[in-house]
Design a protein around this motif. Structure first.
Motif, PDB file in Angstrom:
ATOM      1  N   LYS A  28      76.129 -96.236  25.151  1.00 52.81           N
ATOM      2  CA  LYS A  28      74.836 -96.585  24.777  1.00 52.81           C
ATOM      3  C   LYS A  28      73.703 -97.701  24.703  1.00 52.81           C
ATOM      4  O   LYS A  28      72.932 -96.956  24.466  1.00 52.81           O
ATOM      5  N   LEU A  40      71.681 -90.788  25.767  1.00 48.21           N
ATOM      6  CA  LEU A  40      72.444 -90.459  25.767  1.00 48.21           C
ATOM      7  C   LEU A  40      72.807 -89.307  26.327  1.00 48.21           C
ATOM      8  O   LEU A  40      73.897 -89.066  26.817  1.00 48.21           O
ATOM      9  N   ILE A  84      78.097 -87.231  21.587  1.00 49.21           N
ATOM     10  CA  ILE A  84      76.718 -86.611  20.557  1.00 49.21           C
ATOM     11  C   ILE A  84      76.668 -86.411  19.405  1.00 49.21           C
ATOM     12  O   ILE A  84      75.527 -87.197  18.800  1.00 49.21           O
ATOM     13  N   ALA A  89      77.470 -89.985  18.137  1.00 54.84           N
ATOM     14  CA  ALA A  89      77.664 -90.936  18.554  1.00 54.84           C
ATOM     15  C   ALA A  89      78.388 -92.398  17.889  1.00 54.84           C
ATOM     16  O   ALA A  89      77.434 -93.354  19.245  1.00 54.84           O
ATOM     17  N   CYS A  98      80.760 -95.337  17.941  1.00 57.56           N
ATOM     18  CA  CYS A  98      82.033 -96.321  18.334  1.00 57.56           C
ATOM     19  C   CYS A  98      82.964 -97.056  17.413  1.00 57.56           C
ATOM     20  O   CYS A  98      83.453 -96.893  15.917  1.00 57.56           O
TER      21      CYS A  98
END
Length: 214
Positions: free
Chosen positions: A155, A165, A206, A210, A212
């Motif tokens: 990212k 993205l 996305i 998005a 993590c």
């Protein structure tokens, strides 16, 4: 040294490199080196996760099956020498990383524009190839990192080749060098799923924020 001896010396070096590559790649294919690709879940498989952030992290965990696969991890080495194979053994012939973070290597001396099978496909490996064959620089190294760390690196436009993205999704879904992971040549297990499936997962990741893995 005149031009002729220089050319002869260079040709001799290339022959030595090519022979070393054959020795490295032309090894019997083990029972674990199936040409069958494992499946990937689709974005729809995560629709039951109502929490958007949790769904996003779950989707990236599925993307991780591709990211952490040897076909991709070997392209993003962290050490001074790149790796190859499912067991991540040191690349042969030996290659060193320069102070710039890139590897000092004439990849085209062994790797052509396409995969080349050395002997009978059922018994020997092939030499991988692509017009842009090479390794990622140190700034894009993945080896030794957790999936969450790799996600955050992906990212970061300062560490992913300057991609936002949308560009990252296009890179995964359409770049033919990325696509090599699903067509790696005889004797190598392809990455899970397909490039299309990976691209769809990245888009779903996305769309869900998005997030993590922690």
């Amino acid at each position: 040294m005149t031009d002729a001896p220089k050319s002869a010396a260079r040709a001799a070096r290339l022959v030595i490199v090519a022979l070393a590559a054959v020795a490295a790649f032309a090894r019997p294919v083990g029972a674990d080196q199936s040409s069958t690709s494992a499946p990937l879940k689709s974005p729809a498989d995560f629709s039951s996760i109502s929490n958007t952030s949790e769904r996003s992290r779950a989707i990236f965990n599925e993307i991780g099956k591709v990211v952490m696969n040897p076909r991709r991890m070997n392209c993003h080495p962290a050490g001074d020498h790149p790796t190859q194979g499912d067991d991540f053994h040191e690349h042969m012939p030996p290659i060193w990383r320069a102070e710039t973070g890139h590897f000092e290597a004439n990849c085209s001396g062994c790797h052509g524009s396409h995969n080349v099978t050395l002997l009978e496909a059922a018994s020997y490996r092939s030499i991988p190839g692509h017009p842009r064959w090479g390794f990622a620089p140190m700034s894009m190294a993945w080896q030794g990192k957790s999936l969450g760390e790799i996600c955050r690196q992906l990212k970061d436009v300062q560490a992913n080749g300057g991609r936002d993205l949308a560009a990252l999704q296009e890179h995964v879904a359409k770049d033919d060098l990325v696509g090599w992971a699903w067509n790696p040549g005889e004797g190598r297990r392809p990455a899970p799923g397909s490039q299309q499936a990976a691209g769809e997962l990245v888009q779903a990741w996305i769309d869900s924020g998005a997030e993590c893995p922690r």
